[in-house]
Design a protein around this motif. Structure first.
Motif, short mmCIF file in Angstrom:
data_model
loop_
_atom_site.label_atom_id
_atom_site.label_comp_id
_atom_site.label_asym_id
_atom_site.label_seq_id
_atom_site.Cartn_x
_atom_site.Cartn_y
_atom_site.Cartn_z
N GLY A 130 0.81 -1.15 -0.09
CA GLY A 130 0.01 0.08 0.08
C GLY A 130 0.84 1.47 -0.06
O GLY A 130 0.33 2.23 -0.02
N ALA A 131 2.27 1.08 0.04
CA ALA A 131 3.04 2.34 -0.21
C ALA A 131 2.91 3.15 -1.21
O ALA A 131 2.53 2.64 -2.42
CB ALA A 131 4.27 1.97 -0.01
N LYS A 132 3.02 4.23 -1.26
CA LYS A 132 2.99 5.26 -2.63
C LYS A 132 4.39 5.12 -3.35
O LYS A 132 5.31 5.08 -2.54
CB LYS A 132 2.78 6.75 -2.03
CG LYS A 132 2.61 7.74 -3.34
CD LYS A 132 2.42 9.07 -2.80
CE LYS A 132 2.55 10.18 -4.07
NZ LYS A 132 2.21 11.74 -3.48
N GLU A 133 4.20 4.80 -4.63
CA GLU A 133 5.37 4.63 -5.46
C GLU A 133 5.51 5.65 -6.60
O GLU A 133 4.50 6.17 -7.40
CB GLU A 133 5.59 3.25 -5.95
CG GLU A 133 5.79 2.31 -4.86
CD GLU A 133 5.95 0.96 -5.46
OE1 GLU A 133 5.10 0.51 -6.48
OE2 GLU A 133 6.87 0.08 -4.89
N TRP A 134 6.74 6.19 -6.90
CA TRP A 134 6.87 6.99 -7.99
C TRP A 134 8.17 7.13 -8.64
O TRP A 134 8.92 6.53 -7.91
CB TRP A 134 6.29 8.44 -7.85
CG TRP A 134 7.26 9.31 -7.33
CD1 TRP A 134 8.27 10.23 -7.45
CD2 TRP A 134 7.21 9.38 -5.74
NE1 TRP A 134 8.76 11.04 -6.43
CE2 TRP A 134 8.16 10.13 -5.28
CE3 TRP A 134 6.68 8.57 -4.64
CZ2 TRP A 134 8.43 10.47 -3.68
CZ3 TRP A 134 6.91 8.76 -3.26
CH2 TRP A 134 7.80 9.75 -2.69
N ARG A 135 8.38 7.56 -9.81
CA ARG A 135 9.92 7.45 -10.33
C ARG A 135 9.90 9.01 -10.91
O ARG A 135 8.87 9.59 -11.36
CB ARG A 135 9.91 6.77 -11.46
CG ARG A 135 9.94 5.11 -11.15
CD ARG A 135 10.12 4.28 -12.24
NE ARG A 135 9.93 2.98 -11.97
CZ ARG A 135 9.96 1.87 -12.91
NH1 ARG A 135 10.35 2.04 -14.24
NH2 ARG A 135 10.07 0.59 -12.67
N GLU A 136 11.43 9.47 -10.83
CA GLU A 136 11.50 10.58 -11.44
C GLU A 136 12.79 10.56 -12.44
O GLU A 136 13.87 9.71 -11.91
CB GLU A 136 11.85 11.68 -10.30
CG GLU A 136 10.61 11.97 -9.26
CD GLU A 136 11.20 12.86 -8.24
OE1 GLU A 136 12.30 13.31 -8.23
OE2 GLU A 136 10.09 12.92 -7.45
N GLY A 137 12.84 11.52 -13.37
CA GLY A 137 14.10 11.34 -14.44
C GLY A 137 14.03 10.42 -15.44
O GLY A 137 12.90 9.56 -15.31
N GLU A 138 14.78 10.34 -16.33
CA GLU A 138 14.95 9.45 -17.21
C GLU A 138 16.23 8.85 -17.67
O GLU A 138 17.26 9.08 -17.14
CB GLU A 138 14.53 10.11 -18.62
CG GLU A 138 13.32 10.92 -18.57
CD GLU A 138 12.83 11.92 -19.72
OE1 GLU A 138 13.86 11.88 -20.77
OE2 GLU A 138 11.79 12.20 -19.96
N GLY A 139 16.06 7.55 -18.33
CA GLY A 139 17.46 7.01 -18.69
C GLY A 139 18.03 6.37 -17.47
O GLY A 139 17.56 5.89 -16.49
N ASP A 140 19.54 6.64 -17.51
CA ASP A 140 20.26 5.99 -16.51
C ASP A 140 20.09 7.04 -15.05
O ASP A 140 20.68 6.61 -14.23
CB ASP A 140 21.63 6.29 -16.73
CG ASP A 140 22.01 5.16 -18.12
OD1 ASP A 140 21.34 4.24 -18.19
OD2 ASP A 140 23.14 5.46 -18.61
N ASP A 141 19.35 8.44 -15.41
CA ASP A 141 19.37 9.25 -14.02
C ASP A 141 17.84 8.96 -13.32
O ASP A 141 17.53 9.38 -12.48
CB ASP A 141 19.22 10.63 -14.58
CG ASP A 141 20.68 10.84 -15.15
OD1 ASP A 141 21.63 10.46 -14.63
OD2 ASP A 141 20.83 11.71 -16.09
N GLU A 142 17.21 8.05 -14.00
CA GLU A 142 15.79 7.66 -13.55
C GLU A 142 16.01 6.97 -12.25
O GLU A 142 16.99 6.42 -11.66
CB GLU A 142 15.07 6.68 -14.35
CG GLU A 142 13.63 6.40 -13.94
CD GLU A 142 12.70 5.61 -14.86
OE1 GLU A 142 11.52 5.44 -14.63
OE2 GLU A 142 13.35 4.85 -15.64
#
Length: 356
Positions: A130-142
């Protein structure tokens, strides 16, 4: 809770077949006590037809009765489907503790020399689930992020129930979270474990970091253990501990909701296995875990119910020890044949104990 009423949560495929076997053992002419069974159809077809309305009805009945016996159910994969009934039941009865116990089955060789029972007492809510998840950035910097949370009251429930269980069974409370690396987050569970230890001074208490807990499980074969854990840790621990005994056939799973006095208010028991569709209709599946789940419920009743609980548990293990085994345990007994033998032995035990 009303120890004379059990809410029966029907399921799917072989799960439903094994539930019926467990109910045969709980019949009045076997267990020696009159029980009322309130049945709810939680099969996938029924959940779809009612858009989970039947699950909400069952949860309300569970809260009122206090005791429930659940068959294995199908969880459909589609995001727009009805999902798992377990989440709804857990939320609506306030279930915060999941207990899974591994125990040795006579004639089945355990792994690593483990023979004493091991109970994993884990959070039923929060943590990684139930944890909130997200991603930031792109490619190798993701970069991926996740926010997790645990609550002190849940930590307290898990810790207190673990010590209560250890007190009843003569076990040692063992293990714990990685509180040295995560003193703020995981340390909250360790704080509540320490507090519970103070409330139960007669219970042996050996806290360990979670990684050490895994490593020591294979060498701590002498003592029965109760292991309090975070949700994610406990999920993984259960998947390790139960197979250590060579089979999960002797393992039941319990969902517990505690009252304000930290005593069990609502208890739902089920087998630790799934619906086993390949075994449906063949009369070969092992009903032992479901029968033990029913017996575990009786352990929360009055003295007569607790006596019946003990008789059923012993009858199961003795039947296996004397050679009545289903195919998964290397035998040739069918599902109904195994249940028949458990019924015979349960009746015999209760008659002898009554005479004594």
């Amino acid at each position: 809770m009303d120890a004379k009423r059990i809410v029966v949560l029907e399921g799917d495929e072989t799960g439903q077949e094994l539930l019926e076997e467990a109910l045969r053992v709980l019949a009045a002419d076997v267990a020696g006590i009159e029980l009322e069974f309130s049945r709810f159809d939680l099969s996938l077809e029924s959940r779809r037809a009612t858009q989970n309305g039947v699950v909400h009805e069952a949860a309300a009945a569970l809260v009122e009765a206090g005791l429930g016996l659940k068959a294995a159910t199908i969880t459909p994969e589609g995001a727009d489907d009805v999902g798992s009934p377990n989440r709804i039941l857990r939320e609506e009865i306030g279930g915060r503790v999941i207990v899974r116990t591994g125990r040795r089955i006579p004639g089945v060789t355990p792994l690593g020399g483990v023979h004493a029972p091991i109970s994993v007492v884990r959070m039923a809510v929060g943590d990684a689930y139930g944890a909130k998840e997200w991603r930031e950035g792109e490619g190798d910097d993701e970069v991926a992020f996740r926010t997790e949370r645990i609550e002190r009251t849940v930590c307290r429930d898990v810790s207190e129930f673990a010590f209560q269980l250890a007190e009843r069974t003569g076990a040692k409370v063992f293990g714990g979270p990685k509180y040295t690396v995560s003193p703020v987050y995981e340390g909250m569970l360790k704080e509540e474990m320490d507090s519970a230890a103070e409330r139960h001074p007669d219970v042996r208490y050996e806290p360990q970091l979670i990684d050490a807990t895994f490593a020591l499980l294979l060498s701590s074969s002498g003592d029965p253990l109760v292991i309090p854990s975070l949700n994610r840790d406990g999920d993984i621990l259960s998947d390790l501990v139960l197979p250590l005994f060579g089979s999960i056939a002797g393992s039941e799973s319990m969902l517990i909701a505690l009252d304000r006095q930290l005593e069990p208010r609502t208890v739902m028991a089920e087998a630790a296995h799934g619906t086993a569709p390949s075994l449906q209709g063949k009369n070969v599946a092992n009903p032992m875990a479901m029968i033990l789940a029913g017996a575990a419920l009786l352990g929360y009743g009055d003295e007569r119910a607790q006596t019946a609980s003990r008789a059923i548990r012993e009858a199961c293990l003795e039947a296996v020890a004397d050679g009545t085994r289903t195919a998964d345990l290397g035998g040739h007994a069918g599902t109904t044949e195994f249940t028949d033998e458990v019924i015979r032995r349960t009746r015999s035990k209760l008659e002898v104990w009554a005479a004594l």
